[in-house]
Design a protein around this motif. Sequence first.
Motif, short mmCIF file in Angstrom:
data_model
loop_
_atom_site.label_atom_id
_atom_site.label_comp_id
_atom_site.label_asym_id
_atom_site.label_seq_id
_atom_site.Cartn_x
_atom_site.Cartn_y
_atom_site.Cartn_z
N LEU A 48 28.82 -76.93 93.27
CA LEU A 48 29.05 -75.51 93.53
C LEU A 48 28.56 -74.64 92.37
CD1 LEU A 48 32.62 -75.73 95.11
CD2 LEU A 48 30.45 -75.38 96.31
N ILE A 49 28.80 -75.10 91.15
CA ILE A 49 28.34 -74.35 89.97
C ILE A 49 26.81 -74.31 89.93
CG2 ILE A 49 28.26 -74.42 87.43
CD1 ILE A 49 31.17 -75.53 87.56
N GLU A 50 26.16 -75.38 90.38
CA GLU A 50 24.70 -75.44 90.37
C GLU A 50 24.07 -74.45 91.35
OE1 GLU A 50 23.28 -79.58 90.61
OE2 GLU A 50 25.10 -80.12 89.52
N ARG A 51 24.85 -73.86 92.23
CA ARG A 51 24.33 -72.84 93.15
C ARG A 51 24.24 -71.46 92.49
NH1 ARG A 51 27.82 -74.36 98.60
NH2 ARG A 51 27.07 -76.51 98.75
N ILE A 52 24.94 -71.27 91.38
CA ILE A 52 25.03 -69.96 90.73
C ILE A 52 23.65 -69.37 90.40
CG2 ILE A 52 25.83 -68.75 88.64
CD1 ILE A 52 28.37 -70.52 88.81
N PRO A 53 22.71 -70.13 89.81
CA PRO A 53 21.40 -69.52 89.51
C PRO A 53 20.68 -68.99 90.76
CG PRO A 53 21.66 -71.56 88.31
CD PRO A 53 22.82 -71.48 89.26
N TYR A 54 20.84 -69.68 91.87
CA TYR A 54 20.18 -69.24 93.11
C TYR A 54 20.83 -67.98 93.65
CZ TYR A 54 18.14 -73.83 92.62
OH TYR A 54 17.47 -74.92 92.12
N ILE A 55 22.15 -67.92 93.57
CA ILE A 55 22.87 -66.71 94.01
C ILE A 55 22.49 -65.53 93.10
CG2 ILE A 55 25.16 -65.65 94.24
CD1 ILE A 55 26.16 -68.56 94.96
N ALA A 56 22.44 -65.79 91.79
CA ALA A 56 22.05 -64.74 90.84
C ALA A 56 20.63 -64.25 91.12
CB ALA A 56 22.16 -65.27 89.40
N THR A 57 19.74 -65.17 91.46
CA THR A 57 18.36 -64.81 91.76
C THR A 57 18.29 -63.91 92.99
OG1 THR A 57 17.52 -66.84 90.78
CG2 THR A 57 16.09 -65.77 92.38
N VAL A 58 19.07 -64.24 94.01
CA VAL A 58 19.09 -63.44 95.25
C VAL A 58 19.60 -62.02 94.96
CG1 VAL A 58 20.17 -63.26 97.53
CG2 VAL A 58 19.24 -65.44 96.77
N ILE A 59 20.44 -61.87 93.96
CA ILE A 59 20.97 -60.56 93.60
C ILE A 59 20.02 -59.82 92.65
CG2 ILE A 59 22.84 -59.37 92.35
CD1 ILE A 59 24.68 -61.71 93.38
N LEU A 60 19.51 -60.53 91.63
CA LEU A 60 18.77 -59.87 90.55
C LEU A 60 17.30 -59.56 90.88
CD1 LEU A 60 20.26 -61.80 87.50
CD2 LEU A 60 20.71 -59.43 88.18
N ILE A 61 16.59 -60.47 91.53
CA ILE A 61 15.17 -60.20 91.79
C ILE A 61 14.97 -58.95 92.67
CG2 ILE A 61 13.09 -61.08 92.93
CD1 ILE A 61 13.54 -63.73 91.51
N PRO A 62 15.77 -58.76 93.73
CA PRO A 62 15.60 -57.50 94.47
C PRO A 62 15.83 -56.26 93.60
CG PRO A 62 16.80 -59.06 95.81
CD PRO A 62 16.69 -59.67 94.44
N LEU A 63 16.69 -56.37 92.57
CA LEU A 63 16.90 -55.24 91.66
C LEU A 63 15.59 -54.84 90.98
CD1 LEU A 63 20.25 -55.87 89.72
CD2 LEU A 63 19.72 -54.03 91.32
N ILE A 64 14.78 -55.83 90.62
CA ILE A 64 13.50 -55.55 89.98
C ILE A 64 12.66 -54.64 90.88
CG2 ILE A 64 11.29 -56.56 89.27
CD1 ILE A 64 12.90 -59.02 88.32
N PHE A 65 12.66 -54.93 92.17
CA PHE A 65 11.84 -54.17 93.11
C PHE A 65 12.46 -52.82 93.44
CE2 PHE A 65 10.78 -58.70 94.30
CZ PHE A 65 9.61 -58.72 93.55
N PHE A 66 13.79 -52.77 93.52
CA PHE A 66 14.45 -51.52 93.92
C PHE A 66 14.50 -50.49 92.80
CE2 PHE A 66 16.67 -54.19 97.27
CZ PHE A 66 15.88 -53.71 98.29
N ILE A 67 14.83 -50.93 91.57
CA ILE A 67 14.93 -49.93 90.50
C ILE A 67 13.61 -49.74 89.77
CG2 ILE A 67 17.42 -50.18 90.20
CD1 ILE A 67 16.94 -51.87 87.76
N GLY A 68 12.71 -50.73 89.85
CA GLY A 68 11.39 -50.57 89.26
C GLY A 68 11.39 -50.43 87.75
N ARG A 69 12.46 -50.82 87.11
CA ARG A 69 12.56 -50.77 85.65
C ARG A 69 13.25 -52.03 85.16
NH1 ARG A 69 15.65 -45.50 84.14
NH2 ARG A 69 15.21 -46.32 82.08
#
Length: 167
Positions: A48-69
């Motif tokens: 379950l802990i090993e899923r954390i990076p994938y969950i974080a990626t699903v949250i953080l990478i879209p931020l790169i595209f949405f905020i553009g900074r």
Amino acid sequence: YRPVHNFHLMLHNNKFILNSILTFSILSLIIAYYIQYVLGHKPCNLCLIERIPYIATVILIPLIFFIGRFERLITGIVMLFFVFGAVISIYHVGIEQGFFSESLVCDLDSNNENLSKEDLLKQLENKIAISCKDVTFRFLGLSLATINAVISILLTGIMYKVIKNYG
């Protein structure tokens, strides 16, 4: 003109790489939940802990595209999550192979202080704990922790390359 053109090409390349990692992370989570809920393989706490990076990626990478900074900062944070994932996965493989003994992380649910014998029996009946050393699912003969260790190391390297592309 040439350096500016190359810079824009690298940023376009970063966008493709980040979208690919985002897609891969979503697929990885879908597969993990499929194995858990459809195939019925209950994950241990380290799984379950090993899923954390994938969950974080699903949250953080879209931020790169949405905020553009803050692309480089957010990419660095994602990379650190994959470093964390690699360390946890390697530790998990070590437990599976008998190099390490199971830690408290492998039994987070147990809260056995001051339980009566009736409560303890009731808890044992209800709880089917999954040991971190038991491999309940293999793919191509490898445990999912082993596969995740390799993938996490590769994704760490890819994220490092993306960070370098940002200059």
